[in-house]
Design a protein around this motif. Structure first.
Motif, short mmCIF file in Angstrom:
data_model
loop_
_atom_site.label_atom_id
_atom_site.label_comp_id
_atom_site.label_asym_id
_atom_site.label_seq_id
_atom_site.Cartn_x
_atom_site.Cartn_y
_atom_site.Cartn_z
N VAL A 152 0.84 -1.20 0.00
CA VAL A 152 0.00 0.00 0.00
C VAL A 152 0.87 1.26 0.00
CG1 VAL A 152 -1.68 1.34 1.31
CG2 VAL A 152 -1.97 -1.14 1.08
N LYS A 153 1.88 1.29 0.86
CA LYS A 153 2.75 2.46 0.93
C LYS A 153 3.53 2.65 -0.36
CE LYS A 153 3.30 2.82 5.93
NZ LYS A 153 4.24 2.80 7.08
N ARG A 154 3.94 1.56 -1.00
CA ARG A 154 4.65 1.67 -2.28
C ARG A 154 3.78 2.39 -3.30
NH1 ARG A 154 9.02 -1.13 -3.67
NH2 ARG A 154 8.33 -1.11 -5.85
N VAL A 155 2.53 1.98 -3.38
CA VAL A 155 1.61 2.60 -4.34
C VAL A 155 1.38 4.06 -3.99
CG1 VAL A 155 -0.78 2.58 -5.16
CG2 VAL A 155 0.50 0.43 -4.99
N GLN A 156 1.23 4.37 -2.71
CA GLN A 156 1.04 5.75 -2.29
C GLN A 156 2.25 6.61 -2.63
OE1 GLN A 156 -0.03 4.91 1.89
NE2 GLN A 156 -1.96 5.99 1.50
N GLN A 157 3.43 6.00 -2.63
CA GLN A 157 4.66 6.73 -2.94
C GLN A 157 4.95 6.78 -4.44
OE1 GLN A 157 7.41 4.44 -0.61
NE2 GLN A 157 6.81 5.40 1.33
N GLY A 158 4.02 6.25 -5.25
CA GLY A 158 4.20 6.28 -6.69
C GLY A 158 5.09 5.18 -7.23
N LYS A 159 5.43 4.20 -6.40
CA LYS A 159 6.28 3.09 -6.83
C LYS A 159 5.45 2.00 -7.49
CE LYS A 159 9.61 3.85 -3.09
NZ LYS A 159 10.26 3.25 -1.89
N PRO A 160 6.06 1.17 -8.32
CA PRO A 160 5.31 0.09 -8.95
C PRO A 160 4.96 -1.01 -7.96
CG PRO A 160 7.62 -0.04 -9.56
CD PRO A 160 7.46 1.25 -8.82
N PHE A 161 3.90 -1.71 -8.25
CA PHE A 161 3.46 -2.87 -7.47
C PHE A 161 4.29 -4.06 -7.94
CE2 PHE A 161 0.78 -6.44 -6.34
CZ PHE A 161 0.09 -6.03 -5.21
N LEU A 162 4.89 -4.78 -7.01
CA LEU A 162 5.77 -5.89 -7.36
C LEU A 162 4.97 -7.16 -7.57
CD1 LEU A 162 8.69 -5.28 -4.83
CD2 LEU A 162 8.50 -4.51 -7.20
N LEU A 215 -6.66 -3.65 -8.00
CA LEU A 215 -7.64 -3.13 -7.04
C LEU A 215 -7.04 -1.97 -6.25
CD1 LEU A 215 -10.30 -3.32 -5.41
CD2 LEU A 215 -9.20 -5.08 -4.00
N LEU A 216 -5.81 -2.14 -5.81
CA LEU A 216 -5.16 -1.10 -5.01
C LEU A 216 -4.95 0.18 -5.81
CD1 LEU A 216 -3.86 -0.22 -2.39
CD2 LEU A 216 -1.79 -1.49 -3.04
N PHE A 217 -4.48 0.06 -7.06
CA PHE A 217 -4.31 1.24 -7.90
C PHE A 217 -5.64 1.94 -8.17
CE2 PHE A 217 -0.23 -0.78 -9.25
CZ PHE A 217 0.60 0.29 -8.95
N SER A 218 -6.68 1.15 -8.40
CA SER A 218 -8.00 1.72 -8.65
C SER A 218 -8.48 2.54 -7.46
CB SER A 218 -9.00 0.61 -8.97
OG SER A 218 -10.31 1.12 -9.10
N LEU A 219 -8.30 2.01 -6.27
CA LEU A 219 -8.74 2.72 -5.07
C LEU A 219 -7.88 3.95 -4.80
CD1 LEU A 219 -9.34 -0.42 -2.82
CD2 LEU A 219 -11.11 1.16 -3.63
N ALA A 220 -6.60 3.87 -5.18
CA ALA A 220 -5.71 5.01 -4.98
C ALA A 220 -5.90 6.08 -6.06
CB ALA A 220 -4.26 4.54 -4.98
N LEU A 304 -6.25 2.86 9.25
CA LEU A 304 -5.67 1.65 9.83
C LEU A 304 -4.16 1.75 9.76
CD1 LEU A 304 -7.85 -1.20 8.24
CD2 LEU A 304 -8.01 -0.31 10.57
N ALA A 305 -3.49 1.13 10.74
CA ALA A 305 -2.04 1.08 10.74
C ALA A 305 -1.57 -0.22 10.11
CB ALA A 305 -1.51 1.20 12.16
N ASP A 306 -0.36 -0.21 9.60
CA ASP A 306 0.26 -1.43 9.08
C ASP A 306 0.68 -2.27 10.28
OD1 ASP A 306 1.77 -3.41 7.98
OD2 ASP A 306 3.08 -2.10 6.81
N ASP A 307 -0.06 -3.36 10.54
CA ASP A 307 0.19 -4.17 11.74
C ASP A 307 0.75 -5.54 11.42
OD1 ASP A 307 -1.99 -5.35 10.60
OD2 ASP A 307 -3.36 -5.03 12.28
N ARG A 308 1.49 -5.64 10.31
CA ARG A 308 2.00 -6.96 9.91
C ARG A 308 3.07 -7.49 10.84
NH1 ARG A 308 4.54 -5.86 4.69
NH2 ARG A 308 4.60 -3.75 5.54
N GLY A 309 3.89 -6.60 11.42
CA GLY A 309 4.96 -7.06 12.31
C GLY A 309 5.87 -8.04 11.62
N GLU A 310 5.98 -9.25 12.17
CA GLU A 310 6.86 -10.28 11.61
C GLU A 310 6.38 -10.76 10.25
OE1 GLU A 310 9.61 -11.14 12.82
OE2 GLU A 310 9.58 -10.60 14.95
#
Length: 314
Positions: A152-162, A215-220, A304-310
């Motif tokens: 999500v942060k990558r897309v927000q920063q204009g980076k490509p989705f891997l 989906l993520l790009f569409s929402l962004a 929401l916060a990024d709560d992935r942790g490990e």
């Protein structure tokens, strides 16, 4: 309840309390204090020590059920066998002595094709639970929302989705913490979920990695940009770390983490059809109402916060 301090564990406690259950959570103390878990009684001790489980957890009292959302933090070989297997055996022993009649276990759908240490550890405990004489419910969810939210942060920063390969190698039916928690709580009262292995996914169709990105790009509200990462990238890392691990033992775990990454890059989190030798989205049950689109939208809005942790990979 064990494994109550993670995001899924806390959601499960909320669901159990909402259903009217009296919940006792057995957790590790943090900085010498017990964490607060709303609506539940919290007891602290060492879940890897059978004596502590009995003395500090069950305390000689009678319990109707155990619900476990406990899992190794990293999936590394030592951690996996210590938590996914040995600690669960300690809890199972204590449960039997405490008169528990039903044990609900949160497992993982990926144990269908076990190639990794944590998968073998989970399967070994599943077998022990099924042979215990207790009523059991083994829940194997597909991907969690948080585990596929790392870009999500990558897309927000204009980076490509891997993507891995063309992005169509794998698919899943992602499920939210709250929907999964509701399903786990329901295992205690639904006879149809007793003594069964229960694969479960969230609502809607299965999504490939590329579809998740679209989906993520569409929402962004930004044009899709993808970069393909060859799966062979993992093979090189695994080979190098495997050799170095013979000299530097800590690198063996890093090699295992790379194997975990490769597994998730190449295997779908759906029901596996052993006859047809393929993953079957139609055979993967759907449950709940929370959608990945809603989850992505909340992350994009900062709700929401990024709560992935490990769980973080990217």
């Amino acid at each position: 309840m064990v494994g109550a301090t993670g995001t899924i564990g806390r959601a499960t406690v909320r669901a159990l309390v909402r259903h009217g259950h009296d919940v006792v959570c057995f957790v590790r103390a943090r900085d010498g204090t017990a964490p607060k878990i709303g609506g539940a009684t919290v007891r602290t001790g060492n879940v890897t020590d059978p004596a502590s489980v009995a003395r500090d957890g069950f305390r000689g009292e009678q319990f109707d059920a155990v619900v476990s959302c406990m899992a190794s933090r990293t999936g590394g070989r030592r951690d996996a066998w210590a938590i996914d297997h040995h600690a669960h055996l300690s809890v199972l022993q204590g449960a039997t002595e405490a008169g528990v009649s039903h044990f609900v276990l949160l497992s993982a759908i990926c144990v269908q094709k076990p190639l990794l240490a944590f998968q073998h550890a989970k399967l070994a405990f599943e077998q022990a639970l099924m042979a215990s004489g207790l009523t059991w419910s083994i829940v194997r969810p597909t991907a969690f929302f948080k585990s596929i939210s790392g870009q999500v942060k990558r897309v927000q920063q204009g980076k490509p989705f891997l993507l891995f390969g063309d992005g169509g190698l794998t698919a899943c039916k992602p499920i939210s913490d709250d929907d999964l928690a509701e399903f786990l709580a329901g295992c205690l009262t639904d006879p149809a979920r007793a003594n069964r292995i229960l694969p479960i996914g969230g609502p809607g169709p299965a999504l490939t990695l590329r579809q998740q990105g679209e989906l993520l790009f569409s929402l962004a509200g930004t044009p899709p940009k993808f970069t393909s990462v060859p799966v062979g990238f993992f093979d090189v890392i695994i080979a190098v770390l495997g050799v170095l691990g013979t000299v530097v033992p800590p690198l063996r775990n890093r090699a295992e983490f790379a194997r975990i990454g490769r597994y998730y890059a190449t295997e779908s989190m759906l029901v596996w059809d052993p006859v047809e030798k393929r993953y079957d989205a139609a055979a993967t049950p759907s449950f709940g109402s929370d959608t990945l689109a809603d989850h992505y939208a909340k992350l994009l809005r900062g709700e929401l916060a990024d709560d992935r942790g490990e769980h973080a990979v990217f």
